[in-house]
Design a protein around this motif. Structure first.
Motif, short mmCIF file in Angstrom:
data_model
loop_
_atom_site.label_atom_id
_atom_site.label_comp_id
_atom_site.label_asym_id
_atom_site.label_seq_id
_atom_site.Cartn_x
_atom_site.Cartn_y
_atom_site.Cartn_z
N THR A 30 18.73 18.37 72.98
CA THR A 30 17.09 18.16 72.33
C THR A 30 16.82 17.06 71.85
O THR A 30 15.85 16.55 72.18
CB THR A 30 17.16 19.29 71.01
N LEU A 31 17.75 16.22 71.26
CA LEU A 31 17.56 14.92 70.97
C LEU A 31 17.16 13.92 72.19
O LEU A 31 16.20 13.21 72.11
CB LEU A 31 18.85 14.18 70.27
N ARG A 32 17.97 14.15 73.18
CA ARG A 32 17.52 13.42 74.32
C ARG A 32 16.24 13.73 74.84
O ARG A 32 15.65 12.87 75.53
CB ARG A 32 18.67 13.76 75.27
N ASN A 33 15.88 15.06 75.05
CA ASN A 33 14.46 15.38 75.43
C ASN A 33 13.49 14.86 74.70
O ASN A 33 12.37 14.61 75.31
CB ASN A 33 14.55 16.90 75.77
N ARG A 34 13.65 14.77 73.32
CA ARG A 34 12.53 14.28 72.53
C ARG A 34 12.46 12.88 72.29
O ARG A 34 11.52 12.07 72.37
CB ARG A 34 12.62 14.91 71.19
N LEU A 35 13.47 12.01 72.35
CA LEU A 35 13.72 10.76 72.06
C LEU A 35 13.83 9.87 73.00
O LEU A 35 13.75 8.72 73.00
CB LEU A 35 14.50 10.64 70.77
N SER A 36 14.67 10.27 74.05
CA SER A 36 15.25 9.33 75.05
C SER A 36 14.36 8.84 76.15
O SER A 36 13.23 9.35 75.99
CB SER A 36 16.79 9.98 75.83
N ASP A 37 14.90 8.10 76.93
CA ASP A 37 14.11 7.50 78.01
C ASP A 37 13.95 8.39 79.48
O ASP A 37 13.49 7.96 80.57
CB ASP A 37 14.67 6.04 78.61
N ALA A 38 14.61 9.47 79.11
CA ALA A 38 14.62 10.40 80.41
C ALA A 38 13.41 11.10 80.66
O ALA A 38 13.17 11.85 81.69
CB ALA A 38 15.90 11.50 80.02
N HIS A 39 12.31 10.98 79.83
CA HIS A 39 10.95 11.53 79.88
C HIS A 39 9.92 10.80 79.51
O HIS A 39 10.20 9.88 78.78
CB HIS A 39 11.14 12.91 78.88
N GLY A 40 8.76 10.90 80.26
CA GLY A 40 7.49 10.28 80.07
C GLY A 40 7.02 10.55 78.45
O GLY A 40 7.60 11.65 78.10
N LYS A 41 6.48 9.75 77.94
CA LYS A 41 5.83 9.65 76.72
C LYS A 41 4.49 9.71 76.62
O LYS A 41 3.71 8.99 77.46
CB LYS A 41 6.51 8.65 75.73
N ARG A 80 24.49 11.76 76.61
CA ARG A 80 24.37 13.15 77.13
C ARG A 80 25.01 13.00 78.70
O ARG A 80 25.60 13.75 79.06
CB ARG A 80 23.10 13.55 77.42
N THR A 81 24.81 11.97 79.26
CA THR A 81 25.42 11.56 80.80
C THR A 81 26.81 11.61 80.67
O THR A 81 27.48 12.17 81.49
CB THR A 81 24.93 10.43 81.38
N LEU A 82 27.50 11.10 79.53
CA LEU A 82 28.92 11.26 79.51
C LEU A 82 29.41 12.50 79.13
O LEU A 82 30.23 12.86 79.87
CB LEU A 82 29.30 10.45 78.08
N LEU A 83 28.89 13.38 78.40
CA LEU A 83 29.30 14.60 78.32
C LEU A 83 29.18 15.38 79.49
O LEU A 83 29.95 16.45 79.91
CB LEU A 83 28.71 15.11 76.83
N GLU A 84 27.95 15.59 80.08
CA GLU A 84 27.66 16.30 81.39
C GLU A 84 28.58 15.76 82.65
O GLU A 84 29.09 16.70 83.20
CB GLU A 84 26.26 15.67 81.62
N SER A 85 29.06 14.47 82.47
CA SER A 85 30.05 14.08 83.68
C SER A 85 31.25 14.75 83.36
O SER A 85 31.87 15.34 84.18
CB SER A 85 29.98 12.65 83.70
N VAL A 86 31.70 14.48 82.24
CA VAL A 86 33.06 15.16 81.83
C VAL A 86 33.16 16.78 82.16
O VAL A 86 34.19 17.22 82.59
CB VAL A 86 33.58 14.96 80.28
#
Length: 249
Positions: free
Chosen positions: A202-213, A139-145
């Motif tokens: 959505t995938l990043r918000n649900r599964l990635s390390d960007a949010h606490g679990k 996600r960071t890649l696409l945001e940065s571009v």
């Protein structure tokens, strides 16, 4: 000319063996050390996998100063070097990237934003060993571009804008928003791109390390990371190629 990964494997293995020889008191040449080190550091895709002492020791003398205190024995020094190179050599032995990875990397080579290269390199590196980190980097890649293109085109955006909003602004500027086309096939394909962007968020918000679990949380698997990285890479390639073609007119 593209630097093939089998070339990098040979260079990495040669540098590893050269460093082992230096660690055992050998008098190997400075020129070979510098040449092999530069060949590997020059590729942003594998740079994150390089042993820290390859990054920090620019000369043979500097490496000798690093390796001496690591162990008093040749065996200890050899084991340290072999262990540090293992991830890189394993990665290169598998040819490192799929064909799609190489296509995206080829497009990014024309793009001078270092943080974009770093995000792509991290996404590739983490797919198997760190799926959560790979999804975040995708996600960071696409945001940065998107932000880079908007900055270059002097299109205003808010630092708090999420990925879907950034992509919509970028797509409108590049004339690849579904609403800007009348033919059904183009509207469908470009609408699919927008859906992929929203899905990545959505995938990043649900599964990635960007949010606490919480205690019970879905953990991403390598296949999830592979999907996220491939989707992000394909969209990045499309957006950058479109921007490049637009600027060449």
């Amino acid at each position: 000319m593209e630097h093939r990964f089998d070339d990098h494997y040979t260079e990495a293995a040669s540098l590893q063996n050269l460093m082992v020889a230096i660690a055992q008191g050998g008098q190997e040449g400075e020129a070979d050390y510098v040449r092999l080190r530069q060949a590997l550091i020059g590729d942003p895709t594998i740079e994150p996998l390089l042993p820290i002492f390859v990054k920090t020791c620019r000369t043979k003398l500097q490496f000798w100063g690093y390796i001496q205190p690591i162990s008093k024995t040749y065996k200890g020094r050899r084991e340290h070097i072999y262990g540090a190179f293992q991830r890189l050599l394993d990665f290169l032995e598998r040819d490192g990237r799929a064909p799609a990875d190489k296509n995206v990397t080829g497009v990014l080579e024309k793009f001078d934003a270092e943080h974009v290269h770093a995000a792509w390199a991290k996404a590739l590196e983490r797919r198997t060993a760190d799926p959560e980190g790979a999804i975040t980097s995708a996600r960071t890649l696409l945001e940065s571009v998107c932000k880079h293109i908007l900055d270059e085109e002097e299109v205003a955006y808010d630092d708090k804008d999420d990925l879907p909003k950034l992509y919509r602004k970028t797509a409108e500027k590049l004339n690849i928003a579904p609403s800007q086309h009348t033919e059904d096939v183009f509207k469908m394909i470009l609408g699919g791109c927008t859906a992929v962007v929203e899905g990545l968020g959505t995938l990043r918000n649900r599964l990635s390390d960007a949010h606490g679990k919480g205690k019970v949380a879905a953990r991403p698997q390598p296949r999830h990371a592979e999907l996220a990285v491939n989707l992000s890479g394909a969209l990045t390639q499309f957006v950058l190629s479109t921007w490049e073609a637009r600027n060449e007119r």
